[in-house]
Scaffold this motif. Structure first.
Motif, mmCIF file in Angstrom:
data_model
loop_
_atom_site.group_PDB
_atom_site.id
_atom_site.type_symbol
_atom_site.label_atom_id
_atom_site.label_comp_id
_atom_site.label_asym_id
_atom_site.label_seq_id
_atom_site.Cartn_x
_atom_site.Cartn_y
_atom_site.Cartn_z
ATOM 1 N N GLU A 1 0.845 -1.191 0.000
ATOM 2 C CA GLU A 1 0.000 0.000 0.000
ATOM 3 C C GLU A 1 0.879 1.240 0.000
ATOM 4 O O GLU A 1 1.948 1.257 0.618
ATOM 5 C CB GLU A 1 -0.946 0.018 1.201
ATOM 6 N N LYS A 2 0.443 2.244 -0.721
ATOM 7 C CA LYS A 2 1.214 3.485 -0.775
ATOM 8 C C LYS A 2 0.274 4.660 -1.037
ATOM 9 O O LYS A 2 -0.827 4.492 -1.585
ATOM 10 C CB LYS A 2 2.298 3.420 -1.844
ATOM 11 N N SER A 3 0.733 5.842 -0.640
ATOM 12 C CA SER A 3 -0.036 7.060 -0.857
ATOM 13 C C SER A 3 0.322 7.658 -2.210
ATOM 14 O O SER A 3 1.484 7.647 -2.619
ATOM 15 C CB SER A 3 0.255 8.076 0.257
ATOM 16 N N LEU A 4 -0.690 8.178 -2.892
ATOM 17 C CA LEU A 4 -0.498 8.856 -4.174
ATOM 18 C C LEU A 4 -0.988 10.294 -4.024
ATOM 19 O O LEU A 4 -2.123 10.518 -3.597
ATOM 20 C CB LEU A 4 -1.286 8.147 -5.279
ATOM 21 N N PRO A 5 -0.155 11.287 -4.341
ATOM 22 C CA PRO A 5 -0.534 12.677 -4.100
ATOM 23 C C PRO A 5 -1.744 13.129 -4.906
ATOM 24 O O PRO A 5 -2.549 13.936 -4.442
ATOM 25 C CB PRO A 5 0.712 13.460 -4.490
ATOM 26 N N ARG A 6 -1.899 12.599 -6.120
ATOM 27 C CA ARG A 6 -3.021 13.040 -6.958
ATOM 28 C C ARG A 6 -3.286 11.995 -8.042
ATOM 29 O O ARG A 6 -2.372 11.628 -8.778
ATOM 30 C CB ARG A 6 -2.709 14.390 -7.594
ATOM 31 N N VAL A 7 -4.509 11.529 -8.113
ATOM 32 C CA VAL A 7 -4.896 10.582 -9.159
ATOM 33 C C VAL A 7 -6.226 11.030 -9.767
ATOM 34 O O VAL A 7 -6.990 11.781 -9.154
ATOM 35 C CB VAL A 7 -5.034 9.140 -8.619
ATOM 36 N N ARG A 8 -6.491 10.544 -10.943
ATOM 37 C CA ARG A 8 -7.762 10.820 -11.618
ATOM 38 C C ARG A 8 -8.456 9.480 -11.855
ATOM 39 O O ARG A 8 -7.963 8.651 -12.616
ATOM 40 C CB ARG A 8 -7.514 11.543 -12.932
ATOM 41 N N LEU A 9 -9.587 9.274 -11.214
ATOM 42 C CA LEU A 9 -10.339 8.034 -11.374
ATOM 43 C C LEU A 9 -11.461 8.262 -12.392
ATOM 44 O O LEU A 9 -12.211 9.232 -12.293
ATOM 45 C CB LEU A 9 -10.930 7.584 -10.038
ATOM 46 N N PRO A 10 -11.567 7.367 -13.373
ATOM 47 C CA PRO A 10 -12.557 7.566 -14.442
ATOM 48 C C PRO A 10 -13.984 7.331 -13.957
ATOM 49 O O PRO A 10 -14.206 6.686 -12.924
ATOM 50 C CB PRO A 10 -12.154 6.513 -15.479
ATOM 51 N N ALA A 11 -14.928 7.826 -14.718
ATOM 52 C CA ALA A 11 -16.336 7.556 -14.434
ATOM 53 C C ALA A 11 -16.671 6.117 -14.820
ATOM 54 O O ALA A 11 -15.996 5.511 -15.657
ATOM 55 C CB ALA A 11 -17.222 8.526 -15.219
ATOM 56 N N HIS A 12 -17.692 5.571 -14.199
ATOM 57 C CA HIS A 12 -18.149 4.227 -14.555
ATOM 58 C C HIS A 12 -18.776 4.258 -15.941
ATOM 59 O O HIS A 12 -19.541 5.165 -16.271
ATOM 60 C CB HIS A 12 -19.176 3.748 -13.520
ATOM 61 N N GLU A 13 -18.460 3.248 -16.764
ATOM 62 C CA GLU A 13 -18.951 3.221 -18.139
ATOM 63 C C GLU A 13 -19.891 2.058 -18.417
ATOM 64 O O GLU A 13 -20.469 1.983 -19.493
ATOM 65 C CB GLU A 13 -17.774 3.162 -19.117
ATOM 66 N N GLY A 14 -20.019 1.135 -17.474
ATOM 67 C CA GLY A 14 -20.837 -0.052 -17.720
ATOM 68 C C GLY A 14 -22.293 0.149 -17.362
ATOM 69 O O GLY A 14 -22.781 1.262 -17.165
ATOM 70 N N SER A 15 -22.989 -0.979 -17.248
ATOM 71 C CA SER A 15 -24.407 -0.958 -16.929
ATOM 72 C C SER A 15 -24.636 -0.598 -15.464
ATOM 73 O O SER A 15 -23.812 -0.894 -14.595
ATOM 74 C CB SER A 15 -25.017 -2.334 -17.222
ATOM 75 N N LEU A 16 -25.795 0.014 -15.201
ATOM 76 C CA LEU A 16 -26.183 0.342 -13.820
ATOM 77 C C LEU A 16 -27.287 -0.573 -13.320
ATOM 78 O O LEU A 16 -27.761 -0.419 -12.195
ATOM 79 C CB LEU A 16 -26.665 1.802 -13.753
ATOM 80 N N ASN A 17 -27.686 -1.538 -14.128
ATOM 81 C CA ASN A 17 -28.786 -2.420 -13.741
ATOM 82 C C ASN A 17 -28.368 -3.364 -12.619
ATOM 83 O O ASN A 17 -27.277 -3.947 -12.653
ATOM 84 C CB ASN A 17 -29.258 -3.241 -14.939
ATOM 85 N N LEU A 18 -29.239 -3.546 -11.650
ATOM 86 C CA LEU A 18 -29.022 -4.502 -10.573
ATOM 87 C C LEU A 18 -29.802 -5.761 -10.918
ATOM 88 O O LEU A 18 -31.033 -5.767 -10.945
ATOM 89 C CB LEU A 18 -29.518 -3.926 -9.238
ATOM 90 N N VAL A 19 -29.072 -6.840 -11.210
ATOM 91 C CA VAL A 19 -29.710 -8.072 -11.658
ATOM 92 C C VAL A 19 -30.394 -8.783 -10.500
ATOM 93 O O VAL A 19 -31.544 -9.187 -10.576
ATOM 94 C CB VAL A 19 -28.675 -9.001 -12.331
#
Length: 275
Positions: A240-258
Motif C-alpha cells: 500500500e502506498k499514498s499517491l498525491p493526486r490521481v484521476r479516477l474515471p467515471a463508470h462506463e458499464g451498466s447500472l442495472n441490478l440483476v
C-alpha cells in the motif's frame, strides 16, 4: 506433402504402383483378371487423391488447428464486453449532454449532478491510497498447504474494498474500473472477473480520500490481518502506498441490478466460506 510438386508426387505414385504391381503378380498369379483390375483401380484412385491433395495444399496444412479452448473463448467474449462497454459509455455521454441542456434552467440540475457523482458517473480527482495484491511466487512450495491458499481470491479484494469504504473513500477503482454499488468481484479459475472482464494478478485497488484514515482502516481490518499472515508465511503480496493526486474515471458499464441478497457477512481467507 508440403513443398512437393505435382510432378514429384506423380513420379512417386507411379514408382509405388509399379512395385505393388510386380509384387501382386508374384503373389496372385492364380487370381482372376477382374480381381487384379479392381486392385489396380483402387491403387490408382488412392494415388489420384494424393496428387489432388498435394496440388490444392501447395505446401500448407490442410487441417489447420482450431482454437476452441476455453481461455480463448473467454478472451474473445471479454473483448466483446469491453467494446459494448465503450459503446455504452459513448451513448451515456450523449444522453447526459442532452439531459444537461434540459436542466440548465431547472432547479433540479445541480441535484442531478451531485447524484451522478455519488453513483460514480463522473470522474474524480484527488489524493489516494493504492493497494496491490498478488499471488505467492511460483517457487513457493508449502508442504500440506493447498495451492488455492497461495493465490489472491475475490474475498481478499473484497476485504480491501470494504476497508477502504469504511475509511471514508470517496471514489475507488479496481484494475482501473470504477467501483459502484452494483460492482461484484468474482473468481473464475485463476482470474478475477469485474464487470464481465477477466483480470490476472497483480490486482490494484485505488481509493481517493483522506489518506491517513484510509491507511488506518486497512491496518485495523480483521480480514486483511488474516491475509497478512499468508503474506508473511508464504510470500503473497500486499503493498500500500499514498499517491498525491490521481484521476479516477467515471463508470462506463451498466447500472442495472440483476439480483441482490441479504448481507450475511463476508468469508475470510482460510475459512470454509467464500472462495
Amino acid at each position: 506433402m508440403p513443398g512437393r510438386t505435382t510432378a514429384d508426387a506423380w513420379r512417386a505414385v507411379v514408382s509405388v504402383l509399379r512395385r505393388a504391381r510386380a509384387a501382386q503378380r508374384r503373389r496372385d498369379r492364380d487370381r482372376s483378371p477382374l480381381a487384379r483390375t479392381l486392385t489396380a483401380a483402387v491403387c490408382g484412385l488412392a494415388g489420384l487423391m494424393v496428387i489432388i491433395s498435394a496440388t490444392h495444399a501447395q505446401g500448407t496444412d490442410l487441417r489447420p488447428a482450431r482454437n476452441t479452448d476455453l481461455v480463448s473463448l473467454v478472451q474473445s467474449q471479454s473483448r466483446h464486453n469491453a467494446e459494448l462497454t465503450r459503446q455504452l459509455g459513448i451513448l451515456r455521454q450523449e444522453v447526459d449532454a442532452l439531459a444537461a441542456r434540459g436542466n440548465e434552467q431547472s432547479a433540479v440540475g445541480p441535484e442531478i449532478s451531485r447524484q451522478g457523482e455519488r453513483v460514480g458517473l463522473t470522474e474524480v480527482v484527488g489524493p489516494a491510497v493504492k493497494v496491490t495484491l498478488d499471488d505467492a511466487p511460483s517457487s513457493v512450495a508449502a508442504n500440506g498447504i493447498e495451492p488455492d491458499l497461495l493465490v489472491v481470491h475475490q474475498q481478499d479484494i473484497q476485504a480491501v474494498v470494504n476497508a477502504l469504504w469504511s475509511g471514508g473513500a470517496e471514489a475507488m477503482t479496481i484494475q482501473g474500473q470504477r467501483v459502484i454499488s452494483t460492482t461484484a468481484v468474482k473468481c473464475v479459475g485463476n482470474t478475477v472477473v469485474l464487470h464481465g472482464i477477466p483480470y490476472s494478478p497483480p490486482y490494484d485497488v485505488v481509493a481517493i480520500g483522506d489518506q491517513a484514515r484510509l491507511h488506518d482502516a486497512l491496518a485495523t481490518s480483521e480480514p486483511i490481518q488474516i491475509y497478512q499472515q499468508y503474506v508473511e508465511s508464504y510470500g503473497l503480496v500486499f503493498r500500500e502506498k499514498s499517491l498525491p493526486r490521481v484521476r479516477l474515471p467515471a463508470h462506463e458499464g451498466s447500472l442495472n441490478l440483476v439480483h441482490a441478497a441479504p448481507y450475511t457477512g463476508f468469508g475470510v481467507r482460510g475459512d470454509s466460506g467464500v472462495r
